[in-house]
Structure formats: structure tokens, C-alpha cells
Design an enzyme around this catalytic site. Sequence first.
Site, short mmCIF file in Angstrom:
data_model
loop_
_atom_site.label_atom_id
_atom_site.label_comp_id
_atom_site.label_asym_id
_atom_site.label_seq_id
_atom_site.Cartn_x
_atom_site.Cartn_y
_atom_site.Cartn_z
N HIS A 4 7.57 -6.08 8.37
CA HIS A 4 6.91 -5.46 7.22
C HIS A 4 5.59 -6.16 6.98
CE1 HIS A 4 6.35 -3.54 3.34
NE2 HIS A 4 5.89 -4.71 2.94
N ASP B 191 13.40 2.30 -6.40
CA ASP B 191 12.05 1.82 -6.13
C ASP B 191 11.02 2.93 -6.31
OD1 ASP B 191 10.16 -0.26 -5.30
OD2 ASP B 191 9.79 1.12 -3.65
N ARG C 198 5.40 1.28 -12.48
CA ARG C 198 4.59 0.04 -12.42
C ARG C 198 3.13 0.36 -12.19
NH1 ARG C 198 6.88 -2.82 -7.67
NH2 ARG C 198 5.21 -4.31 -8.01
N SER D 74 10.84 -4.86 -4.87
CA SER D 74 10.47 -3.53 -4.38
C SER D 74 10.54 -3.48 -2.85
CB SER D 74 9.04 -3.22 -4.88
OG SER D 74 8.49 -2.13 -4.19
N LYS E 81 14.09 -2.19 -0.11
CA LYS E 81 13.97 -1.18 0.95
C LYS E 81 14.35 -1.80 2.31
CE LYS E 81 9.86 -0.30 -0.77
NZ LYS E 81 8.56 0.09 -1.22
#
Length: 430
Positions: free
Chosen positions: A82, A161, A168, A183, A187
Site C-alpha cells: 500500500h 470506511d 472526514r 482507515s 481495508k
Amino acid sequence: MYIPDIIKKKRDGKSIRKEDFEFIINGYVNNKIPDYQVSSFLMACFINGLSKKETYFLTETMMKSGNMYDFSDIDGIKVDKHSTGGVGDKVSIPLAPLLASLGFYVPMVSGRGLGHSGGTLDKLESINGFNVNLSAKKFKTILKNEQVVMAGQTEKFVPADKKLYALRDVSGTVESIQLITASIMSKKMSEGIDSLLLDIKQGNGAFMKTAKQAKMLAESMYEIGIKFNKKMIYAITDMSQVLGSTAGNGIEILESMEILKGENKNRAYHLVREFAAMIMIKNSIEKSKKDAYKKIDYCINKGYAFEKFLKMIKAQGGNIDTLKRSDLLCNKRVEIKAEKNGYLKGMDTYNIGIALIYLKAGRFTKKDIIDHKTGVYVHKQIGDRVKKRDTVFTVYHNGDYVKAMNILKNVFYIGSKKCNSPKLIKIEKV
Ligand code: URA
């Protein structure tokens, strides 16, 4: 439970229990708690921060808000990477098939562009027919058959999320280390993986501008991953210039193919190679980077990594006959030249990202439609010698390029003194 009591607890700096998070998050997902109460709760979390335990509870609650992938019946190591996002960050696109060619399974759930930074899904959609909207069943079938699949999240994947992030975004609560951690990790921990590499981008093209912020986010996400029993790696990497040779969508697919074939050994290539080596070492496939490089180079040079890329594209409906310059890139172009001799000492990477939005390679609003064929080729990297009239950027456009050009003329700095290229990997924890 009475919601204002939970909000007041956090407002006054007290700890929140697991049940409190469950009550608020599940109530919000089921439309039983209104935006204004959750927004107030998020602001209390933002201002007072969350402890490690609270961050874990929040992540776990969010993770369990929807369906999770289960790949336990697939016999193999499941890995993912990620990135926190940047300009020209195409690393996932060559890395995922390379990892598959090395024997890993890569179930990659990716995102779209966010603000000035590009998104893997948008880049992949440059490929004619490529489908990023896969059902969970189809996602798993492709993973089983090809060892690699890259798609967006389904409606049922971490719905908490989706709702919380949208809230947010409009309530001034995005830039919290713990809320970002929950967040992203909710995931990633739903993906059914064994191991995760986090690429935390740092510099003027990243969301984390300072080394301190980047390290805090990296450590926070790393620790959460460990708590979920995942083999975690993080790298804090340079985002003070466009990563590699290009930024855009189709143009980054072209560069990704060059990387997969070992034809362009630029900084993006080196990052892909380093990440693959780190993942091999963490998962005990190799003991040293030297041994890992040997296998990686073998898979690249023999064409196995590129073969996996083509197989994934076919499996996801893409037309591999369109993987060529004329299909992926506009033919109209203009060049931006240096006005003096010297050395490239810096780039305003954030504004290069903004120029790309003006070229329609990104979006100012959610409704904007991307032109996948526009983009920028970056001819100079920080530290390079530059001569007057040298081309610094080639801008590929669809006719509407004046605003982008006006920005791009002013986003590189030439100094008279020799300077070094910034270190590509600032910190790595394997
Ligand atoms: N990306 C995410 O998915 N979540 C955040 O909070 C920030 C970036």
C-alpha cells in the site's frame, strides 16, 4: 448507550472502550446515528488522539463492518503493498505481476486518485476493456488462476470506511495519524493477506511532508498490522520529485511495461525491485537482498513478470493489443525547456500533480471524467546536469493545455551548484 456520553468522554481526553467504538461505528453504518454526532466524535478523536489500543479497536470495528476476503483455501503466500500516494507512483502496477512471477499471490485492492496524487485504478483503466469492478467471487477466481488481481473495493467491503472517509473529508478530520491508520489498515486487513508492505511517501509531492510525520504514520500502521498477525514491512520513500519517468495514466502504463521488461532502470524500477526483495526476505523466500535480486532479475529478464501482467489484463477483460503508445497516449505534445544552464535542484511535485489535473489526468471533483491519454514525460531528475534549451518535460495533451503549461513552466528549479539526487528509500523496516 447514550452517544453524547461517548463523545464527551473522548472530548475530555478519556479512553474509549471497544464497545463504544462498536456502538458508534455500527450505528453509523446502519444509519442509526446521524452525521453530526459522528462528526463531533471524529473531531474529539482528532484533537485528543487515540491510544494504540483505541486505534486497534477502531480498525477492528471498521474492518468487521462488511464482508472480508478469505483466501485461506489458496495454498500460497498472499501479499500486498500500500502506498500513501504521490505523483508518478505507478509502483503497484509492475510490482504486483512481478511478485506473482516470484510465486506469491497478490490480491490487490486499489484506489483512485486522491487530490493531486494519482490512483492505480485510474491508471489501469487506461487499458481498453480492463475491468476494475470485480465481484468478490470473480476477484478470487482470477487470484487463484493468475496469482494476481488488481481491482477496486466492492460495496460490501469495509462500508464503515466509505462513510467515515466521506465525512472526514468535509469535517476537517482527514489528517489524523490514527484515523488514517484505521482507515487504511481496516481495508488492508480485510484483504485476506499474510504480509503487507507499506510505502509511506514523504516530500513535497506527498501527503506527509515531514520525516517526523511519515515515521509516525509508518510506525502506527506497522504496529496495527503486527497486532493482526501480519508480516509487516514499511519503507519511507522519496516523493520530492515525480517517481520515475512519467506521470499520468496511459503514459504510466507504458512506463510500467518498460519496468516489467527491464528496459527502463529508473528510480521507479529500483523501488519495484527493492520492494520485491523486501517482501521475499520478510516471507523467508530468500535470506539476503543479493539472492533476492538474482531471482527478481531472472523473472524480469526471462519475461515471466511481463507474462503475468498480460495474463492479469486478459483475465480482467483488457485488450492486450491496445498496449501501445498510439492507444495509450495523445499524439499532441509540447515541450518545456530549461532557460539556463546548471543542475536540477528541486521540483514542486505537488503542483506537477495539480497541472496533471488541468490536463484531465486527474479530477478536481468526483464527477470529473479522466482523459487517460494525457500526461507528462519527465526528462530530468534532481541532481541532473541541465543545459539551456534542454527539454525538461514533454506534455501530452488533448488541446487543452494552457493552464497546465503555465504551472509546469514554474515547477523546476535550476541552480548553479552540483547537487545530489535525494535518497530513494529513507528508512526501511523489514
Ligand atoms: N487513504 C485512505 O484510505 N484513508 C485515509 O484516511 C487517508 C488516505
